[in-house]
Design a protein around this motif. Structure first.
Motif, mmCIF file in Angstrom:
data_model
loop_
_atom_site.group_PDB
_atom_site.id
_atom_site.type_symbol
_atom_site.label_atom_id
_atom_site.label_comp_id
_atom_site.label_asym_id
_atom_site.label_seq_id
_atom_site.Cartn_x
_atom_site.Cartn_y
_atom_site.Cartn_z
ATOM 1 N N LEU A 112 65.508 12.729 54.068
ATOM 2 C CA LEU A 112 66.836 12.149 54.185
ATOM 3 C C LEU A 112 67.864 13.168 54.667
ATOM 4 C CD1 LEU A 112 66.969 9.863 51.018
ATOM 5 C CD2 LEU A 112 67.176 9.113 53.398
ATOM 6 N N GLU A 113 67.658 14.438 54.318
ATOM 7 C CA GLU A 113 68.596 15.479 54.753
ATOM 8 C C GLU A 113 68.629 15.613 56.269
ATOM 9 O OE1 GLU A 113 67.676 19.132 52.823
ATOM 10 O OE2 GLU A 113 68.304 18.430 50.840
ATOM 11 N N GLU A 115 67.928 13.086 58.358
ATOM 12 C CA GLU A 115 68.149 11.777 58.958
ATOM 13 C C GLU A 115 69.636 11.552 59.243
ATOM 14 O OE1 GLU A 115 68.339 8.299 60.498
ATOM 15 O OE2 GLU A 115 66.362 9.176 60.116
ATOM 16 N N TRP A 117 71.295 8.850 59.314
ATOM 17 C CA TRP A 117 71.894 7.910 58.368
ATOM 18 C C TRP A 117 71.770 8.373 56.927
ATOM 19 C CZ3 TRP A 117 74.615 3.342 59.036
ATOM 20 C CH2 TRP A 117 74.774 2.927 60.362
ATOM 21 N N GLY A 118 71.221 9.563 56.704
ATOM 22 C CA GLY A 118 71.039 10.062 55.353
ATOM 23 C C GLY A 118 72.294 10.041 54.507
ATOM 24 N N LEU A 172 61.682 6.271 53.684
ATOM 25 C CA LEU A 172 62.775 6.734 54.547
ATOM 26 C C LEU A 172 63.212 5.612 55.467
ATOM 27 C CD1 LEU A 172 64.569 9.002 55.769
ATOM 28 C CD2 LEU A 172 62.652 9.511 57.309
ATOM 29 N N CYS A 175 65.170 3.072 53.529
ATOM 30 C CA CYS A 175 66.501 3.573 53.186
ATOM 31 C C CYS A 175 67.450 3.468 54.376
ATOM 32 C CB CYS A 175 66.418 5.029 52.718
ATOM 33 S SG CYS A 175 65.776 5.258 51.048
ATOM 34 N N VAL A 176 66.969 3.850 55.546
ATOM 35 C CA VAL A 176 67.801 3.804 56.746
ATOM 36 C C VAL A 176 68.163 2.367 57.087
ATOM 37 C CG1 VAL A 176 67.828 4.238 59.233
ATOM 38 C CG2 VAL A 176 66.949 5.976 57.665
#
Length: 208
Positions: A112-113, A115, A117-118, A172, A175-176
């Motif tokens: 996520l870091e 990404e 959109w994170g 991931l 989440c996005v």
């Protein structure tokens, strides 16, 4: 640790092809109990107290990604409508617990870091090795004073001894997708709440 997705070979939906907020099967209960150090004791507890939630360790049988309830619902919608489906999922005290493959709790935050959109993803609680979570009883409700299904219940209940569990890359992606959905303006406006917003049914036969 992950298994394959169950399918119905008859062309018709069976009892276990569709899940709502009902409980786990006997095989699913055995899988849950296998996460603890004393599986037989856990199963014996559920035999005598079907509504008893238990605390189980993470990191070996499963990891858990713990998200705010609304964001978790968006993740589930993405996983089931456009993705491979999900593993077992529980609702607990206003949060949603998504059961994932071991190792996901360690890997997902770093993914996520990187990404784009994170930053739009709300803070996640990733439970892995050394952590433990409270899981609903296989029966689906609890024997707490608040009443069944009020505090801890299954949204997608385990139904096999080897359930398929999504890994960090799938989580991931979910989440996005959920973050993007959250960023879009809502077009559904109503002054009346839905009859039961948590009772959505997910078709397990669509798992890939």
């Amino acid at each position: 640790m992950s298994g394959t997705h169950p399918h119905s070979g008859t062309g018709q939906l069976t009892r276990y092809d569709r899940f709502d907020i009902a409980g786990a099967t006997r095989e699913g209960a055995a899988w849950l109990a296998s996460a603890g150090p004393y599986p037989r004791s856990t199963l014996a507890l559920w035999e005598s107290r079907p509504g008893a939630p238990v605390v189980l360790p993470c990191g070996t049988t499963f990891d858990v990604v713990n998200v705010p309830s609304m964001f978790g619902r968006r993740m589930l919608d993405s996983l089931w409508e456009d993705g491979p489906g999900s593993g077992p999922v529980a609702a607990h005290r206003g949060r949603m617990l998504l059961f994932t493959a071991p190792g996901t709790a360690h890997r997902l935050p770093s993914l996520l870091e990187w990404e784009e959109w994170g930053p739009a993803v709300p803070p996640l609680l990733c439970h892995g090795t050394g952590d433990a979570v409270t899981v609903p009883p296989p029966a689906g409700g609890t024997d707490e004073p608040a009443g069944p299904r009020a505090d801890s219940r299954w949204v997608v209940a385990p139904d096999t001894r080897h359930p398929w569990l999504p890994g960090p890359e799938v989580m991931l992606w979910a989440c996005v997708r959920a973050a993007r959905a959250s960023a879009k303006p809502s077009v559904r406006i109503s002054i009346f709440p839905g009859a039961d917003q948590d009772a959505k049914v997910y078709d397990v036969s669509r798992r890939r």
